[in-house]
Scaffold this active site. Structure first.
Site, PDB file in Angstrom:
ATOM      1  N   GLY A 291     -14.210  -5.772  -8.696  1.00  0.00           N
ATOM      2  CA  GLY A 291     -14.099  -5.399 -10.098  1.00  0.00           C
ATOM      3  C   GLY A 291     -15.042  -4.277 -10.469  1.00  0.00           C
TER       4      GLY A 291
ATOM      5  CG  HIS B 265     -12.815   0.408  -7.277  1.00  0.00           C
ATOM      6  ND1 HIS B 265     -13.933   0.532  -8.068  1.00  0.00           N
ATOM      7  CD2 HIS B 265     -13.166  -0.441  -6.272  1.00  0.00           C
ATOM      8  CE1 HIS B 265     -14.906  -0.219  -7.587  1.00  0.00           C
ATOM      9  NE2 HIS B 265     -14.471  -0.818  -6.491  1.00  0.00           N
TER      10      HIS B 265
END
Length: 281
Positions: free
Chosen positions: A30, A36
Site C-alpha cells: 500500500g 507502484h
C-alpha cells in the site's frame, strides 16, 4: 473495481476466470506511488486480468516502530489504481487471514542471498517476505508477478523462492522510478521533511558518481570513496554500501570480466531508512 479480503473468496473469483487466462500479480504494502503505478500499468499491458495485493506484512519488519509508522492509505490507493484500470481485483487481507495461528514467518534456505546487505541488518526480513509472497503466488496462481528493482535483493530472493518451492510463475523485475531529483520513489519518502527530501538526491548522485569511478578504479577504492562522502554530511547516516555480483549478490573482491555488478546502498535520513541501487556495467 473488486475489493476482496479473504483468500477463499479470491480463489473462488479467480477460478471463475478460467485456467488459461493470462493473470498478473503486483504485491504491495500500500501507500502507493508512481513507482507502484508503473508496475500496475505494465501488468495491465501484459495480462488479461490483474490482481493487486495491499497488505502491510508484519513479519518483514524487524523494527516495530517502523511497522507502526508505515502509512495505510487504502482509499487513496484504490483511487490511484482506478486511474490505471477499473478492471482490477484488489486483495486486502487482514493479518489473521494471512497468519491465522501466529504471526511467524516460515524459514527458508535462500542459499546465502539473504545473508548480505539487507539481510545483515534486518533479521528474518526475507523469511517474512518469502512467507507472504509464497502465499500470494499460491493463492493467485499468476502467469507473471511484478516487483520493482529498487528492492533488487528482494527480487533475486523471490526468483530463488519460486525455484525452491516449485512455483510456476514468471517473476518480472521493473526499473526503478525516481522523483524529479533522482531520489528513488518510496512510500517512506513521505516521512521526510520537504527540504530533506530534496537533499536526499545526494544518495543517487553518489551512486552515479560511484558508477563512473567503478569503470576506472579498484572496487574497494570506490567503496571507501562512498563511505568518506557520507562521512562529510551530518544529514545522512550510511548503514552500508556494497558492490556485488548481480546473480549471486556476492560482494566483490576483484572485478571479473563478463560478470555484471551492481551497487547497493542503505541510508538513514531524519531517522527514515532509504535504500537504492544502480547497475555498474
Amino acid at each position: 473495481m473488486l475489493v476482496i479480503k479473504s483468500k477463499n473468496k479470491l480463489t473462488e473469483d479467480l477460478n471463475k476466470l478460467g485456467e488459461d487466462l493470462k493473470l498478473g500479480l503486483v504485491p504491495t504494502m500500500g501507500a502507493l506511488h508512481q513507482g507502484h503505478a508503473s508496475l500496475i500499468q505494465r501488468a495491465v499491458d501484459e495480462n488479461e486480468k490483474v490482481v493487486i495485493s495491499i497488505f502491510v506484512n508484519p513479519t518483514q519488519f524487524n523494527n516495530k516502530e517502523d511497522l507502526d509508522k508505515y502509512p495505510k492509505t487504502l482509499e487513496a490507493d484504490i483511487q490511484l489504481i482506478s486511474t490505471i484500470s477499473e478492471d482490477i481485483i484488489i486483495f486486502t487481507p487482514e493479518v489473521d487471514e494471512i497468519y491465522p495461528d501466529s504471526i511467524e514467518p516460515k524459514i527458508y534456505d535462500f542459499e546465502g542471498l539473504d545473508k548480505v546487505m539487507e539481510g545483515e541488518f534486518r533479521d528474518d526480513h526475507f523469511n517474512g517476505v518469502g512467507t507472504i509472497v509464497e502465499q500470494l503466488l499460491k493463492v493467485v496462481k499468476p502467469t507473471k508477478a511484478y516487483f520493482g528493482e529498487k528492492d533488487f535483493q528482494q527480487l533475486r530472493i523471490i526468483q530463488k523462492l519460486t525455484k525452491i518451492q516449485h512455483i510456476p510463475v514468471e517473476i518480472i523485475g521493473c526499473e526503478i522510478i525516481r522523483e524529479d531529483n533522482g531520489l528513488a520513489m518510496s512510500s517512506r519518502n513521505e516521512r521526510l521533511s520537504k527540504p530533506m527530501r530534496q537533499k536526499a538526491a545526494f544518495i543517487y548522485e553518489t551512486l552515479k558518481a560511484a558508477k563512473i569511478k567503478f569503470g576506472m578504479e579498484n572496487a574497494l577504492n570506490v567503496k571507501d570513496w562512498v563511505i568518506n562522502e557520507f562521512k562529510k554530511s551530518d544529514d545522512f547516516q550510511l548503514e552500508y554500501f556494497d558492490i556485488t555480483d548481480v546473480e549471486t549478490l556476492t560482494p566483490i573482491k576483484n572485478k571479473i570480466n563478463n560478470i555484471k555488478y551492481r551497487a547497493f546502498i542503505a541510508v538513514y535520513v531524519e531517522d527514515v531508512r532509504l535504500i537504492d541501487n544502480i547497475a555498474l556495467n
